[in-house]
Design a protein around this motif. Structure first.
Motif, mmCIF file in Angstrom:
data_model
loop_
_atom_site.group_PDB
_atom_site.id
_atom_site.type_symbol
_atom_site.label_atom_id
_atom_site.label_comp_id
_atom_site.label_asym_id
_atom_site.label_seq_id
_atom_site.Cartn_x
_atom_site.Cartn_y
_atom_site.Cartn_z
ATOM 1 N N GLY A 1 -18.731 45.866 83.238
ATOM 2 C CA GLY A 1 -18.916 46.823 84.318
ATOM 3 C C GLY A 1 -20.294 46.712 84.939
ATOM 4 O O GLY A 1 -21.181 46.037 84.408
ATOM 5 N N ASP A 2 -20.459 47.403 86.070
ATOM 6 C CA ASP A 2 -21.753 47.377 86.759
ATOM 7 C C ASP A 2 -22.440 48.735 86.746
ATOM 8 O O ASP A 2 -23.521 48.876 87.313
ATOM 9 C CB ASP A 2 -21.568 46.917 88.207
ATOM 10 N N ARG A 3 -21.811 49.724 86.078
ATOM 11 C CA ARG A 3 -22.391 51.073 86.056
ATOM 12 C C ARG A 3 -22.517 51.569 84.627
ATOM 13 O O ARG A 3 -21.528 51.594 83.879
ATOM 14 C CB ARG A 3 -21.526 52.057 86.851
ATOM 15 N N MET A 4 -23.715 51.985 84.274
ATOM 16 C CA MET A 4 -23.942 52.542 82.943
ATOM 17 C C MET A 4 -23.197 53.862 82.766
ATOM 18 O O MET A 4 -22.676 54.159 81.692
ATOM 19 C CB MET A 4 -25.430 52.763 82.719
ATOM 20 N N ASP A 5 -23.159 54.682 83.830
ATOM 21 C CA ASP A 5 -22.651 56.053 83.701
ATOM 22 C C ASP A 5 -21.138 56.164 83.776
ATOM 23 O O ASP A 5 -20.592 57.251 83.585
ATOM 24 C CB ASP A 5 -23.295 56.967 84.754
ATOM 25 N N THR A 6 -20.452 55.070 84.026
ATOM 26 C CA THR A 6 -18.977 55.097 84.030
ATOM 27 C C THR A 6 -18.420 53.989 83.140
ATOM 28 O O THR A 6 -17.817 54.249 82.104
ATOM 29 C CB THR A 6 -18.407 54.958 85.455
ATOM 30 N N ASP A 7 -18.656 52.742 83.526
ATOM 31 C CA ASP A 7 -18.074 51.606 82.808
ATOM 32 C C ASP A 7 -18.573 51.505 81.370
ATOM 33 O O ASP A 7 -17.779 51.396 80.428
ATOM 34 C CB ASP A 7 -18.396 50.294 83.533
ATOM 35 N N VAL A 8 -19.894 51.524 81.206
ATOM 36 C CA VAL A 8 -20.464 51.289 79.877
ATOM 37 C C VAL A 8 -20.218 52.466 78.946
ATOM 38 O O VAL A 8 -19.783 52.290 77.799
ATOM 39 C CB VAL A 8 -21.966 50.957 79.969
ATOM 40 N N VAL A 9 -20.463 53.690 79.417
ATOM 41 C CA VAL A 9 -20.284 54.838 78.523
ATOM 42 C C VAL A 9 -18.822 54.990 78.124
ATOM 43 O O VAL A 9 -18.514 55.282 76.958
ATOM 44 C CB VAL A 9 -20.832 56.136 79.154
ATOM 45 N N ALA A 10 -17.899 54.775 79.054
ATOM 46 C CA ALA A 10 -16.479 54.880 78.713
ATOM 47 C C ALA A 10 -16.072 53.769 77.753
ATOM 48 O O ALA A 10 -15.271 53.989 76.837
ATOM 49 C CB ALA A 10 -15.619 54.833 79.979
ATOM 50 N N GLY A 11 -16.616 52.579 77.953
ATOM 51 C CA GLY A 11 -16.319 51.483 77.046
ATOM 52 C C GLY A 11 -16.804 51.763 75.638
ATOM 53 O O GLY A 11 -16.090 51.526 74.654
ATOM 54 N N ILE A 12 -18.018 52.306 75.530
ATOM 55 C CA ILE A 12 -18.561 52.653 74.219
ATOM 56 C C ILE A 12 -17.702 53.715 73.550
ATOM 57 O O ILE A 12 -17.365 53.622 72.369
ATOM 58 C CB ILE A 12 -20.025 53.131 74.360
ATOM 59 N N GLU A 13 -17.330 54.743 74.313
ATOM 60 C CA GLU A 13 -16.534 55.831 73.742
ATOM 61 C C GLU A 13 -15.134 55.377 73.356
ATOM 62 O O GLU A 13 -14.504 55.973 72.476
ATOM 63 C CB GLU A 13 -16.466 57.004 74.727
ATOM 64 N N ALA A 14 -14.656 54.315 73.996
ATOM 65 C CA ALA A 14 -13.339 53.762 73.646
ATOM 66 C C ALA A 14 -13.437 52.733 72.530
ATOM 67 O O ALA A 14 -12.432 52.181 72.104
ATOM 68 C CB ALA A 14 -12.680 53.143 74.872
#
Length: 260
Positions: free
Chosen positions: A209-222
């Motif tokens: 992803g290119d966004r920490m506040d959507t792509d990365v955080v959701a990926g980490i939480e998943a």
């Protein structure tokens, strides 16, 4: 099928800012997707955009020089329809949105109505109607459950920012006191539904992803391995401000080709 490298068997990737920017393919995007196809890797291209159907988006990507079959595209509209079909199979909804959302709900077995619906479902549209928003407010006040495809407050255009789903959801919330349930990113629900679609497991799936506040955080939480590319929204100097960090930061998606 080739052996997975670094334990990654399946890939999820954001679209805008990772594969394309303003209708132009980003460096390495076509080659990355070709490597996935050549390696028989399971993958999905994800987008919070609920306006278009996967067929529309596949054609849009093709015009940019990127070939992605429609079955490899997962939108917030599809994730919303999947969520609702599991929550209340065969339910009804009053829908504010375009063909991407209405088609997804129809194919999930939902009936659209403005008379006592089970849900008010808000998606993105290029022509928000005051009459439709008023109807949504009154239906929520009457007891309809409030769902929104994604929380993005604005969307891009050549002229500048446009109000998006999150902004209109805030208007309805202010009028009714009802907070919507957002299905799209950063809700990890969208990633889980995507993984279900391709029978992937979190421990062997990566998200780009290119966004920490959507792509990365959701990926980490998943529970996914996360890669941040610097071709979109989040810049390198901004990353350290976040209390969570991606697995790796790369200049662009082309830098990940050798991981396939």
């Amino acid at each position: 099928m080739s052996t997975a490298k670094n334990g990654i068997e399946c890939w999820l990737t954001d679209m805008d800012g990772v594969l394309v920017h303003e209708e132009h393919a980003l460096p390495g995007a076509a080659e990355f997707l070709q490597r996935l196809a050549d390696s028989s890797r399971r993958f999905l291209v994800l987008t919070n955009n609920s306006i278009f159907t996967p067929r529309d988006l596949s054609a849009r990507l093709s015009r940019s020089g990127i070939e992605v079959p429609e079955e490899n595209i997962w939108t917030s509209a599809l994730a919303t329809a999947d969520f609702l079909s599991r929550q209340m199979p065969g339910g009804s909804a009053y829908v504010i949105g375009e063909s991407g959302l209405t088609t997804a709900l129809y194919e999930a077995g939902y009936t659209t109505t403005d008379t006592d619906p089970d849900y008010v479902v808000l998606g993105e549209t290029r022509t928000y109607s005051f009459e439709a928003i008023t109807k949504a407010i009154r239906l929520v006040e009457a007891g309809a459950r409030f769902i929104a495809t994604n929380p993005d407050a604005t969307g891009p255009s050549k002229e500048g920012s446009l109000p998006a789903t999150g902004s209109v959801a805030a208007l309805i919330t202010r009028a009714t006191g009802a907070e919507p349930y957002f299905v799209g990113k950063p809700n990890p629900m969208m990633f889980r539904s995507a993984m279900n679609r391709i029978e992937a497991h979190s421990e062997t799936t990566a998200m780009i992803g290119d966004r920490m506040d959507t792509d990365v955080v959701a990926g980490i939480e998943a529970g996914l391995t996360t890669f941040l590319v610097l071709t979109g929204s989040t810049k390198r100097e901004q990353v350290r401000r976040f209390p969570f960090q991606p697995h790796a930061i790369v200049d662009g998606i082309g830098d990940l080709i050798d991981l396939i």
